[in-house]
Design a protein around this motif. Sequence first.
Motif, PDB file in Angstrom:
ATOM      1  N   HIS A  31     -30.320  48.813  60.906  1.00 21.48           N
ATOM      2  CA  HIS A  31     -30.006  47.773  60.011  1.00 21.48           C
ATOM      3  C   HIS A  31     -29.025  47.622  59.061  1.00 21.48           C
ATOM      4  O   HIS A  31     -28.328  46.974  59.183  1.00 21.48           O
ATOM      5  N   LEU A  32     -28.607  49.212  58.920  1.00 22.60           N
ATOM      6  CA  LEU A  32     -27.585  49.353  58.496  1.00 22.60           C
ATOM      7  C   LEU A  32     -26.516  49.099  58.333  1.00 22.60           C
ATOM      8  O   LEU A  32     -25.355  48.857  57.468  1.00 22.60           O
ATOM      9  N   ALA A  33     -25.897  49.821  59.695  1.00 24.51           N
ATOM     10  CA  ALA A  33     -24.903  49.660  60.835  1.00 24.51           C
ATOM     11  C   ALA A  33     -24.694  48.416  60.291  1.00 24.51           C
ATOM     12  O   ALA A  33     -23.190  47.710  60.170  1.00 24.51           O
ATOM     13  N   ARG A  34     -25.561  47.547  61.181  1.00 21.18           N
ATOM     14  CA  ARG A  34     -25.515  45.661  61.373  1.00 21.18           C
ATOM     15  C   ARG A  34     -24.876  45.118  59.803  1.00 21.18           C
ATOM     16  O   ARG A  34     -24.438  44.312  60.340  1.00 21.18           O
ATOM     17  N   VAL A  35     -25.131  45.958  58.801  1.00 19.21           N
ATOM     18  CA  VAL A  35     -24.913  44.944  57.395  1.00 19.21           C
ATOM     19  C   VAL A  35     -23.533  45.086  56.567  1.00 19.21           C
ATOM     20  O   VAL A  35     -23.777  45.057  55.787  1.00 19.21           O
ATOM     21  N   GLY A  36     -23.144  46.643  57.235  1.00 15.59           N
ATOM     22  CA  GLY A  36     -21.843  47.093  56.952  1.00 15.59           C
ATOM     23  C   GLY A  36     -21.726  48.760  56.936  1.00 15.59           C
ATOM     24  O   GLY A  36     -20.751  48.762  56.405  1.00 15.59           O
ATOM     25  N   PHE A  37     -22.453  49.179  56.433  1.00 13.70           N
ATOM     26  CA  PHE A  37     -22.781  50.294  56.564  1.00 13.70           C
ATOM     27  C   PHE A  37     -21.651  50.884  57.843  1.00 13.70           C
ATOM     28  O   PHE A  37     -22.169  50.533  58.602  1.00 13.70           O
TER      29      PHE A  37
END
Length: 294
Positions: A31-37
């Motif tokens: 999720h964090l990778a998907r939203v831009g982190f």
Amino acid sequence: MSKASCTTPPAGRPVVITGASSGLGKACALHLARVGFHVFAGVRRPEDGEGLRLSATGRLTPVVFDVTDEKTVLAAVHEVTGAVGEAGLWGLVNNAGIAVTAPLECVPSELMRRQLDTNVTGQLLVIQGFLPLLRAGSGRIVNVTSGLGNVAIPYLGAYAAAQFAKEALSDALRRELAPQGIPVTVVQPGAVLTPLWEKMSDAGSRALESAPEPVHNLYRSTFPRFMVNNETSARTSRTTPDDVARVIFRALVAKRPGTRYGVGRDARGSRVLARLLPDRAIDRILGGIVTPAR
């Protein structure tokens, strides 16, 4: 005040998350990778890291280390330092953990040490290692505990002890690091069905079976019933790993993150119980767990 003014966009900011091989950690990392982190996902095995990387959309870098192994933790800190440089880290999410489930009378000392080493001592080791990068990046810490960090229930005493300890560690860290501008937030999930539940059931059954027969006989009717009810609670829970991931995201982007976030009705309810009811009242509520069926 608008929502946008209260949050900081991910914008490729680097975060480290432990225990990302499966369950809550995997959902959070993706999720964090998907939203831009830019996610540095801590895993124990290279093959788990490769599978995670292939599943990710966005920037995700697997980092192989074991939170209970100081040598591998230091190697992970060195690897992440080389990747982020002087910019440092925006976030550290301490999610790795195990859950020992058995009557406390049946928990071997070796298993209790493993519970505390993974969920408490190992967490502190990781925090100590990454704190210089968090200072450099004006970052923050998110510690994932459990609703059992509020109320200890029968047959999950070892796990609850570790979660209570992690709650205390988080409170002390929050107060120690406040002058340095490093927020510390606790995320408390309730029952969520993950691979952890199957591991809990297997380990608990082994612990009970290995107990001396007189001790085994004391718990042989109540403990299996508890395990069935516990798993049923997780299967029927409306809380999902993605729900937990979204709350961790909130803690990472809020301008002023809360000290604690409960995820799920049971986690929030346990906190209310601990605050409002006396111990004896809670004992009566939980007494049915240890009462043999008639």
